[in-house]
Design an enzyme around this catalytic site. Structure first.
Site, PDB file in Angstrom:
ATOM      1  N   ASN A  12       3.128   1.709   0.196  1.00 49.59           N
ATOM      2  CA  ASN A  12       2.059   2.359   0.957  1.00 49.59           C
ATOM      3  C   ASN A  12       1.048   2.932  -0.024  1.00 49.59           C
ATOM      4  O   ASN A  12       1.305   3.951  -0.673  1.00 49.59           O
ATOM      5  CB  ASN A  12       2.648   3.458   1.841  1.00 49.59           C
ATOM      6  CG  ASN A  12       1.577   4.239   2.590  1.00 49.59           C
ATOM      7  OD1 ASN A  12       0.432   3.805   2.707  1.00 49.59           O
ATOM      8  ND2 ASN A  12       1.958   5.399   3.111  1.00 49.59           N
ATOM      9  N   LYS A  14      -1.743   4.329   0.569  1.00 49.71           N
ATOM     10  CA  LYS A  14      -2.486   5.483   1.101  1.00 49.71           C
ATOM     11  C   LYS A  14      -3.982   5.281   0.824  1.00 49.71           C
ATOM     12  O   LYS A  14      -4.468   4.155   0.899  1.00 49.71           O
ATOM     13  CB  LYS A  14      -1.915   6.791   0.551  1.00 49.71           C
ATOM     14  CG  LYS A  14      -0.404   6.913   0.817  1.00 49.71           C
ATOM     15  CD  LYS A  14       0.163   8.245   0.470  1.00 49.71           C
ATOM     16  CE  LYS A  14       1.659   8.274   0.783  1.00 49.71           C
ATOM     17  NZ  LYS A  14       2.249   9.594   0.551  1.00 49.71           N
ATOM     18  N   HIS A 104       3.488   8.033  10.212  1.00 54.14           N
ATOM     19  CA  HIS A 104       3.684   8.630   8.891  1.00 54.14           C
ATOM     20  C   HIS A 104       3.448  10.138   8.975  1.00 54.14           C
ATOM     21  O   HIS A 104       2.618  10.610   9.751  1.00 54.14           O
ATOM     22  CB  HIS A 104       2.720   7.995   7.886  1.00 54.14           C
ATOM     23  CG  HIS A 104       3.045   8.322   6.464  1.00 54.14           C
ATOM     24  ND1 HIS A 104       2.681   9.513   5.879  1.00 54.14           N
ATOM     25  CD2 HIS A 104       3.718   7.622   5.505  1.00 54.14           C
ATOM     26  CE1 HIS A 104       3.102   9.526   4.628  1.00 54.14           C
ATOM     27  NE2 HIS A 104       3.736   8.390   4.377  1.00 54.14           N
ATOM     28  N   GLU A 106       1.884  12.118   7.201  1.00 54.98           N
ATOM     29  CA  GLU A 106       0.508  12.546   6.964  1.00 54.98           C
ATOM     30  C   GLU A 106      -0.350  12.369   8.217  1.00 54.98           C
ATOM     31  O   GLU A 106      -1.272  13.150   8.459  1.00 54.98           O
ATOM     32  CB  GLU A 106      -0.069  11.776   5.775  1.00 54.98           C
ATOM     33  CG  GLU A 106       0.569  12.197   4.465  1.00 54.98           C
ATOM     34  CD  GLU A 106       0.459  11.170   3.352  1.00 54.98           C
ATOM     35  OE1 GLU A 106       1.038  11.416   2.282  1.00 54.98           O
ATOM     36  OE2 GLU A 106      -0.195  10.118   3.561  1.00 54.98           O
ATOM     37  N   GLU A 174      11.667   9.197   6.081  1.00 56.12           N
ATOM     38  CA  GLU A 174      10.926   9.843   5.009  1.00 56.12           C
ATOM     39  C   GLU A 174      11.001  11.357   5.181  1.00 56.12           C
ATOM     40  O   GLU A 174      10.197  11.944   5.916  1.00 56.12           O
ATOM     41  CB  GLU A 174       9.463   9.391   5.013  1.00 56.12           C
ATOM     42  CG  GLU A 174       9.279   7.934   4.626  1.00 56.12           C
ATOM     43  CD  GLU A 174       7.877   7.683   4.096  1.00 56.12           C
ATOM     44  OE1 GLU A 174       7.756   7.115   3.009  1.00 56.12           O
ATOM     45  OE2 GLU A 174       6.910   8.078   4.769  1.00 56.12           O
ATOM     46  N   GLY A 180       6.292  12.956  -2.386  1.00 56.96           N
ATOM     47  CA  GLY A 180       5.397  13.427  -3.429  1.00 56.96           C
ATOM     48  C   GLY A 180       5.887  14.636  -4.201  1.00 56.96           C
ATOM     49  O   GLY A 180       5.174  15.162  -5.057  1.00 56.96           O
ATOM     50  N   SER A 220       9.711  10.124  -2.840  1.00 55.37           N
ATOM     51  CA  SER A 220       9.938  10.199  -4.284  1.00 55.37           C
ATOM     52  C   SER A 220      10.849   9.083  -4.788  1.00 55.37           C
ATOM     53  O   SER A 220      11.696   9.291  -5.666  1.00 55.37           O
ATOM     54  CB  SER A 220      10.495  11.581  -4.681  1.00 55.37           C
ATOM     55  OG  SER A 220       9.547  12.597  -4.396  1.00 55.37           O
TER      56      SER A 220
END
Length: 262
Positions: A12, A14, A104, A106, A174, A180, A220
């Site tokens: 991904n 992003k 996702h 985000e 996730e 991250g 990660s």
């Protein structure tokens, strides 16, 4: 363990890489895999560039016969109409996208997408022959209050409403606290949640669907830890974020089967 589930390693990107950078990246990744002795057909590889890169990526992949699948990072719940800035699943299908990421964290955080919105997008993906990569995961606060699996299980239950038993889907666990952060879940943690998500698929779509559905871990993921996740029976691949933007790192993740001890 269902031994017939082909591993899937998905990158991904992003909001990174423009269409010119996309050409260089895909070519370099292909060369890196070839030079690293990667055997085609042992792992499915998918890349998820920004929307503006998709046509460029499609043209390159087709012209050079590069064995990567293409995916969109999101899609609209609507097929067409006055929805400025949104992208229809029909458009993604015309660009030979096989996959689309839905739900996702985000999107949930920055665009206030609810479980119901995620469910409507899953239906839109299926209408257009796309394979939804359904993202689920808990925040650090959720983890402390409810435990690791409660929120992902609830999210997946809603996402699978009205999904036919024969539909192809991918589920991506996730944990938001790991994305991250540099602090991945442990393989045992990932396995525990992925096993419970497979139980949800079985309850909603049946045992056959649960046996064939690929469940990915994301958060990660890097070359140094991918092999440990892939040893777990209910982890069928990875949805990779930042590491998928580094050619050598992502290539090494894809070639996890060549790592010592796998």
């Amino acid at each position: 363990m269902a031994v017939n589930r082909m591993p899937l390693i998905a990158g991904n990107w992003k909001m990174n890489l423009d269409h010119l950078q996309t050409v260089a990246f895909i070519q370099k990744l292909h060369w890196s895999l070839r030079d690293g002795g990667h055997t085609e057909g042992t792992v499915d590889v998918a890349v998820f560039p920004p929307f503006t890169d998709l046509r460029t990526a499609q043209t390159l992949i087709d012209a050079d016969k590069i064995p990567f699948a293409l995916g969109g990072q999101d899609l609209s719940a609507h097929d067409s109409g006055a929805y400025t800035g949104e992208v229809s699943g029909a458009f993604l299908a015309k660009l030979d996208c096989r996959y689309v990421i839905i739900g996702h964290s985000e999107r949930r955080q920055y665009h206030s997408e609810t479980d119901e919105v995620v469910g409507s997008k899953v239906q839109a993906a299926l209408r257009h022959g796309l394979v939804p990569v359904i993202c689920v995961g808990e925040t650090a606060e959720d983890l402390e209050e409810f435990g690791a699996s409660a929120v992902p299980v609830s999210q997946l239950n809603v996402a699978l409403e009205s999904v036919p038993a024969d539909a192809e889907i991918v589920v991506a666990y996730e944990p938001v606290w790991a994305i991250g952060s540099g602090q991945a879940a442990t393989p045992d943690q990932a396995q525990d949640v992925c096993a419970k998500l497979r139980e949800v698929v079985a309850a909603k779509l049946g045992a056959d669907a649960a046996a064939r559905t690929r469940i990915l871990y994301g958060g990660s993921v890097k070359a140094a830890n991918i092999a440990s996740f892939m040893r777990e029976p209910d982890v069928d691949g990875a949805l990779v974020g930042g590491a998928s933007l580094v050619v050598d790192e992502f290539s090494s993740i894809i070639r996890y089967q060549k790592h010592v001890g796998v």
